[in-house]
Motif scaffolding. Structure first.
Motif, PDB file in Angstrom:
ATOM      1  N   ASN A  20       0.546  -1.161   0.038  1.00 25.97           N
ATOM      2  CA  ASN A  20       0.000   0.150   0.073  1.00 25.97           C
ATOM      3  C   ASN A  20       0.819   1.229  -0.297  1.00 25.97           C
ATOM      4  O   ASN A  20       0.635   2.298  -0.884  1.00 25.97           O
ATOM      5  CB  ASN A  20      -0.932  -0.067   1.191  1.00 25.97           C
ATOM      6  CG  ASN A  20      -1.982  -0.892   1.350  1.00 25.97           C
ATOM      7  OD1 ASN A  20      -2.391  -1.358   0.115  1.00 25.97           O
ATOM      8  ND2 ASN A  20      -2.420  -1.443   2.350  1.00 25.97           N
ATOM      9  N   ASN A  35     -12.965   1.078   6.110  1.00 24.41           N
ATOM     10  CA  ASN A  35     -11.712   0.467   5.528  1.00 24.41           C
ATOM     11  C   ASN A  35     -10.503   0.333   6.375  1.00 24.41           C
ATOM     12  O   ASN A  35     -10.531   0.862   7.459  1.00 24.41           O
ATOM     13  CB  ASN A  35     -11.292   1.294   4.166  1.00 24.41           C
ATOM     14  CG  ASN A  35     -10.865   0.652   3.057  1.00 24.41           C
ATOM     15  OD1 ASN A  35     -10.060  -0.309   3.482  1.00 24.41           O
ATOM     16  ND2 ASN A  35     -11.079   1.101   1.789  1.00 24.41           N
ATOM     17  N   TYR A  36      -9.716  -0.482   6.012  1.00 26.20           N
ATOM     18  CA  TYR A  36      -8.408  -0.450   6.607  1.00 26.20           C
ATOM     19  C   TYR A  36      -7.862   0.815   6.393  1.00 26.20           C
ATOM     20  O   TYR A  36      -7.791   1.140   5.027  1.00 26.20           O
ATOM     21  CB  TYR A  36      -7.451  -1.527   5.930  1.00 26.20           C
ATOM     22  CG  TYR A  36      -6.195  -1.738   6.630  1.00 26.20           C
ATOM     23  CD1 TYR A  36      -6.062  -2.178   8.035  1.00 26.20           C
ATOM     24  CD2 TYR A  36      -5.091  -1.497   5.971  1.00 26.20           C
ATOM     25  CE1 TYR A  36      -4.888  -2.464   8.477  1.00 26.20           C
ATOM     26  CE2 TYR A  36      -3.869  -1.774   6.284  1.00 26.20           C
ATOM     27  CZ  TYR A  36      -3.727  -2.127   7.880  1.00 26.20           C
ATOM     28  OH  TYR A  36      -2.511  -2.535   8.321  1.00 26.20           O
ATOM     29  N   CYS A  46     -11.466  -1.785  -0.926  1.00 29.60           N
ATOM     30  CA  CYS A  46     -10.856  -3.026  -0.201  1.00 29.60           C
ATOM     31  C   CYS A  46     -12.044  -4.086  -0.553  1.00 29.60           C
ATOM     32  O   CYS A  46     -13.097  -4.026  -0.004  1.00 29.60           O
ATOM     33  CB  CYS A  46     -10.700  -2.767   1.584  1.00 29.60           C
ATOM     34  SG  CYS A  46     -10.242  -4.106   2.393  1.00 29.60           S
ATOM     35  N   ASN A 104     -14.045  -6.694   1.591  1.00 32.20           N
ATOM     36  CA  ASN A 104     -14.010  -5.486   2.777  1.00 32.20           C
ATOM     37  C   ASN A 104     -13.522  -5.703   3.987  1.00 32.20           C
ATOM     38  O   ASN A 104     -13.997  -6.784   4.689  1.00 32.20           O
ATOM     39  CB  ASN A 104     -15.350  -4.592   2.635  1.00 32.20           C
ATOM     40  CG  ASN A 104     -15.186  -3.270   3.569  1.00 32.20           C
ATOM     41  OD1 ASN A 104     -15.769  -3.396   4.601  1.00 32.20           O
ATOM     42  ND2 ASN A 104     -14.138  -2.463   3.143  1.00 32.20           N
ATOM     43  N   ASN A 105     -12.670  -4.948   4.468  1.00 37.46           N
ATOM     44  CA  ASN A 105     -12.195  -4.833   6.003  1.00 37.46           C
ATOM     45  C   ASN A 105     -12.884  -3.587   6.567  1.00 37.46           C
ATOM     46  O   ASN A 105     -12.441  -2.694   6.044  1.00 37.46           O
ATOM     47  CB  ASN A 105     -10.803  -4.812   6.012  1.00 37.46           C
ATOM     48  CG  ASN A 105     -10.274  -4.756   7.437  1.00 37.46           C
ATOM     49  OD1 ASN A 105     -11.106  -4.487   8.645  1.00 37.46           O
ATOM     50  ND2 ASN A 105      -8.855  -4.775   7.766  1.00 37.46           N
ATOM     51  N   CYS A 118      -6.896  -1.655  -5.583  1.00 36.83           N
ATOM     52  CA  CYS A 118      -7.736  -2.117  -4.775  1.00 36.83           C
ATOM     53  C   CYS A 118      -7.029  -3.196  -3.730  1.00 36.83           C
ATOM     54  O   CYS A 118      -6.242  -3.908  -4.328  1.00 36.83           O
ATOM     55  CB  CYS A 118      -8.867  -3.205  -5.702  1.00 36.83           C
ATOM     56  SG  CYS A 118      -9.953  -4.135  -4.605  1.00 36.83           S
ATOM     57  N   ASP A 119      -7.294  -3.282  -2.606  1.00 35.52           N
ATOM     58  CA  ASP A 119      -6.567  -4.155  -1.536  1.00 35.52           C
ATOM     59  C   ASP A 119      -7.558  -5.405  -1.596  1.00 35.52           C
ATOM     60  O   ASP A 119      -8.738  -5.325  -1.245  1.00 35.52           O
ATOM     61  CB  ASP A 119      -6.867  -3.501  -0.238  1.00 35.52           C
ATOM     62  CG  ASP A 119      -6.291  -4.308   0.871  1.00 35.52           C
ATOM     63  OD1 ASP A 119      -6.042  -5.527   0.656  1.00 35.52           O
ATOM     64  OD2 ASP A 119      -5.908  -3.916   2.090  1.00 35.52           O
TER      65      ASP A 119
END
Length: 372
Positions: free
Chosen positions: A87, A107-108, A154, A157-158, A185-186
């Motif tokens: 990231n 989100n994270y 994310c 999602n987190n 995108c994570d």
């Protein structure tokens, strides 16, 4: 210091090893080397020369990673020290001071902090709790401008476990194209779906897409600190230049073990193990929550190792988390870390007995303080 404290990571680092029951872990119970590797592989590992290895990732490992993405090869991959480094590198490669970053929330929140440190302008578009965490794409359309350089996602999602549909992914790509923005995108929870179906990656949907992944979450190997970026070959070459200024390389032992973990049969074995654990644990945790009627509200996750819960008590989420930690030695993650009070996150990828024992401590605490 220009960079804000990353509250979510800091609070976990401070307390996750000081309690009897840490319910904040967002991945799966980690493997041991003996569980993961056979005797020949362990023998090879113990005879490995502890040199640097290839700094952008060994070729066998990058080939394994690229096989997870349509149209990718090893030149589309940079191996990093965990997805957190990925990231950081991605932001410093794609963004400049003054750029807008429109980010999915909750989100994270690492990218939000990095964007602020870089002098970028972060803007939030919402996953809607009242709509089972579906994204507000009309809001996203209104937020993007000619200054928007990145739409940060994310998926899965987190902390909600929501997973975008193919139609939602296509619409996000259309919105990004309308302002010539990157989609970043994570995807570190990709592979951790409860139904066992590995969801489509954003990679390959648009020429300005970069994704990250890693072995810490869906693969239950956080101790390897192995992550990656996948994107257009030229941009990945640029990320390698930043990587030379950060950690230079992931560990050579992590390269070797990661390549084994991503071999097709072993990868399937790992994902099946974790999916079974996730489904069994989610069922048990839902039963525990449901005994309290409307005290707790939640939407069951589609993917990932966590459950995001709303509670109906007159107590701030940080205060609740600190009280449970101090009084019962059980640690939950306060919704305040996501900017969402009256919520908390618990991990559901741990051993079931461990989770239920931690929840029993919470049950005792609720009885003592709130008489419920």
């Amino acid at each position: 210091m220009n960079i804000p404290i990353f509250e979510l990571e800091r609070v976990q680092s401070l307390f996750e090893n000081t309690v009897d029951y840490n319910l904040t872990e967002s991945g799966f119970h980690p493997y041991t080397l003996n569980e993961l590797l056979d005797k020949q592989q362990i023998d090879t590992l113990t005879n490995t020369v502890l040199g640097y290895g290839q700094t952008n990732g060994s070729i066998p490992l990058r080939k394994r990673i690229s096989a997870l993405y349509n149209g990718a090869n090893e030149e589309n991959v940079l191996v990093t020290n965990g997805s957190s480094e990925a990231n950081f590198i991605a932001c410093h490669t794609l963004l400049e001071k003054g750029d807008e970053v429109v980010m999915m929330v909750p989100n994270y929140m690492q990218i939000w902090g990095i964007a602020e440190e870089m002098g970028c302008i972060p803007k939030a578009f919402q996953l809607l709790e009242e709509n089972n965490w579906k994204p507000d794409l009309e809001q996203l359309k209104k937020l993007v401008t000619s200054k928007t350089k990145m739409i940060a996602l994310c998926n899965p999602n987190n902390p909600t476990g929501y997973t975008l549909t193919k139609e939602e992914m296509k619409e996000i790509i259309t919105i990004a194209k309308s302002v010539d923005a990157w989609v970043y995108c994570d995807e570190v929870y990709r592979g951790a779906a409860l139904d066992g179906n590995v969801r489509q990656s954003f990679m390959g949907m648009y020429d300005k897409v970069m994704v990250n992944g890693g072995l810490s979450k869906a693969y239950a190997l956080p101790g390897l600190r192995l992550g990656w970026l996948v994107g257009p070959e030229k941009i990945i070459a640029d990320t390698w230049a930043y990587h030379d200024y950060t950690s230079i390389t992931a560990g050579i032992m992590s390269h070797y073990i990661g390549e084994i973990a991503l071999q097709p049969a072993k990868r399937l074995e790992i994902l099946n193990r974790n999916r079974t654990m996730l489904n069994e644990n989610l069922k048990a945790v839902k039963e525990w929550l449901n005994q309290y009627g409307d005290l707790f509200e939640y939407t069951a996750p589609q993917s990932g190792g966590m459950l995001f819960i709303k509670y109906n008590l007159e107590i701030n989420s940080t205060e609740l988390a600190e009280w449970l930690r101090k009084e019962k030695s059980v640690f939950i993650l306060a919704g305040d870390c996501y900017g969402m009070d009256y919520h908390f996150r618990i991990g559901i990828g741990e051993r079931k007995d461990y989770i239920l024992a931690g929840l029993e401590r919470i049950k005792q605490a609720l009885k003592e303080r709130f008489d419920i």
